[in-house]
Design an enzyme around this catalytic site. Structure first.
Site, short mmCIF file in Angstrom:
data_model
loop_
_atom_site.label_atom_id
_atom_site.label_comp_id
_atom_site.label_asym_id
_atom_site.label_seq_id
_atom_site.Cartn_x
_atom_site.Cartn_y
_atom_site.Cartn_z
CG HIS A 95 24.59 5.36 33.26
ND1 HIS A 95 24.20 6.66 33.00
CD2 HIS A 95 25.94 5.39 33.41
CE1 HIS A 95 25.26 7.44 33.00
NE2 HIS A 95 26.34 6.70 33.26
CB SER B 269 2.71 22.64 10.61
OG SER B 269 1.72 22.79 11.61
N GLY C 281 3.65 17.15 6.73
CA GLY C 281 4.24 18.41 6.30
C GLY C 281 5.58 18.69 6.95
CB ILE C 282 6.66 18.70 10.51
CG1 ILE C 282 5.86 19.93 10.94
CG2 ILE C 282 7.96 18.60 11.27
CD1 ILE C 282 6.56 21.27 10.70
CD GLU C 283 7.59 12.10 9.00
OE1 GLU C 283 7.40 11.50 10.07
OE2 GLU C 283 7.48 11.56 7.88
CB ALA D 43 1.40 18.39 4.24
N GLY E 10 0.79 -1.22 0.00
CA GLY E 10 0.00 0.00 0.00
C GLY E 10 0.82 1.27 0.00
#
Length: 472
Positions: free
Chosen positions: A451, A187, A191-193, A275, A41
């Site tokens: 850590h 946005s 759109g932001i990507e 977008a 797809g």
């Protein structure tokens, strides 16, 4: 016309459709999947996967330009846009072949063609498939519609792709040149990507958003952090504004932008990316003839993904927001397991769905924002931890970011988690598991995080919500 019969027929082979087909086959159903284009797809071929390949390129390119910060030397750094696109398409092609392998492995019959539902009269409608060899009539006890969605357009304002100057997602993924200037309309995540990719590769990018902030689905604190980061990278962000019209010239597009105050401005760019949302692929399926209800471009279903027509179900983007591949896959499993009569099936809870945006810096979230939690009447405890306080983030050269957690003060329930920074799209699943297991703040307090890792910031954010933070 050849006739075939199945227990289940799935129309559409995106992340919702192919997962539903595999799960059905696992449960012993004779299953077929119908696809008109390519297996996988839009997500696999023209969405999730190839965009991540492009964004990975921009990440590496950005790192190379800052080589000296790591004690390295890299001179005359450049790129080949054709090679970048070729790699992205290669990744998508490899994944498409993988879906074909999975269909064969699970004995799901794949039928390439256009499907249309017909008949019914109290029974499950049949499916007529138009293939390059003619038509096939298929009968099934159950039919799942998983036809996905496409980019929304507004032709009256010129907001529709023309394949040259004005692009939707598909065109933006296979550019024939690297534009020097670009306008991104919208946005949200898509759109932001694209704005992040093209900005990192050197284009002068302007983003226009109708509401008063970018990434409006995210927690406001995260949106504000992202805005500062994008502006620092050189993006021009215009909020509370709309693109009234686009006028195409010989080599560029002139956009008329209208602010909330009624004032207009014009900017000229080489390319425009649309977008402005998506709409479901509901056309030419015969839905009206068989009585399936469609509202605002999406199929109406109940909590079990059932339409109002016997034996017909719908999943994924075609049923509406949130438009996420993993949401579609989960709906596919829910739908099939309910059909199979399994007892341990639960309806989808949208508060359990993580959302990810793969810009620089990355953004990820799950559950309620701080504002949403307060609107619902919760008295909240909020924790925050900055990336600059984490040794691994500093060592990676990625000290910009924030982890934010929202808890119910009364019960200690984790209501939401919101993150911006390096690799947060991988980290968010930790909070996803916590929400699924109904973990409280005490459970998270006592979880030991390794850590040095970025994940330690998740722990510190929880501790901060209760006045126990260590490293700030």
């Amino acid at each position: 016309m050849a006739d075939k019969s199945f227990d289940l027929v799935v129309i559409g082979s995106g992340p919702g459709g192919y997962v539903a087909a595999i799960r059905a086959a696992q449960l012993g159903m004779k299953t077929a999947i119908i696809e008109r284009d390519k297996l996988g797809g839009v997500c696999l071929n023209w969405g999730c996967i190839p965009t991540k390949a492009l964004l990975r390129t921009s990440e590496v390119y950005t790192t190379m330009k800052h080589a000296e910060e790591f004690g390295l030397k890299a001179e005359k750094i450049s790129f080949d846009i054709d090679a970048i696109v070729k790699r992205s398409r290669g990744v998508a092609g490899r994944m498409e072949k993988g879906i074909g392998f999975l269909m064969k492995k699970n004995k799901v019959e794949t039928i390439m063609g256009e499907a249309r539902l017909k008949g019914g009269n109290g029974a499950t409608p049949s499916v007529v498939v138009k293939t390059d060899k003619g038509e096939e009539k298929i009968t099934a006890k159950h039919v799942i519609i998983a036809t996905g969605a496409r980019a929304r357009t507004i032709p009256a304002a010129g907001l529709e792709p023309d394949g040259k100057f004005i692009w939707a997602s598909k065109e933006a993924m296979v550019p024939d040149m690297m534009p020097k200037s670009m306008l991104v309309i919208g946005s949200g995540a898509i759109g932001i990507e694209f704005a992040s990719f093209y900005n990192a590769m050197g284009a002068e990018v302007t983003v226009v958003e109708m509401v008063d902030r970018i990434l409006p689905a995210e927690d406001k604190e995260i949106s504000d952090f992202a805005l500062k980061a994008f502006k620092k990278q050189g993006m021009n962000i215009i909020t509370s504004a709309s693109v009234e019209k686009l006028d195409k010239g010989k080599d560029s597009v002139k956009a008329t932008i209208k602010g909330k105050d009624g004032k207009t401005q014009e900017i000229e760019v080489e390319r425009v990316v649309l977008a402005i949302g998506i709409t479901g692929n509901t056309e030419n399926l015969g839905l009206e003839e068989i009585g399936v209800k469609v509202e605002r471009g999406h199929i109406v279903v109940n909590e079990w993904l059932e339409t109002g027509v016997k034996g017909v179900y719908a999943i994924g983007d075609v049923v509406g927001a949130p438009w996420l591949a993993h949401k579609a896959s989960h709906e596919g499993v829910i739908c099939v397991e309910k059909i199979a009569g399994k007892k341990d099936v639960h309806p989808l809870d949208v508060d359990m769905i993580p959302g990810c945006t793969y810009c620089q810096p990355q953004i990820a979230s799950i559950g309620l924002t701080e504002a949403e939690a307060k609107e619902k009447g919760y008295k909240v405890k909020v924790g925050r931890f900055p990336f600059q306080g984490n040794g691994k983030a500093v060592a990676l050269g990625e000290p910009e970011g924030l982890v934010k957690t929202v808890f119910d003060e009364k019960t200690g329930e984790l209501l939401g988690a919101h993150m911006i920074g390096a690799e947060v799209t991988e980290l968010i699943q930790g909070f996803g598991i916590a929400k699924t297991l109904e973990a409280t703040e005490e459970d998270l307090f006592h979880t030991i995080f390794p850590h040095p890792t970025l994940s330690e910031m998740m722990h510190e954010s929880v501790l901060d919500a209760y006045g126990k933070v260590i490293h700030t």
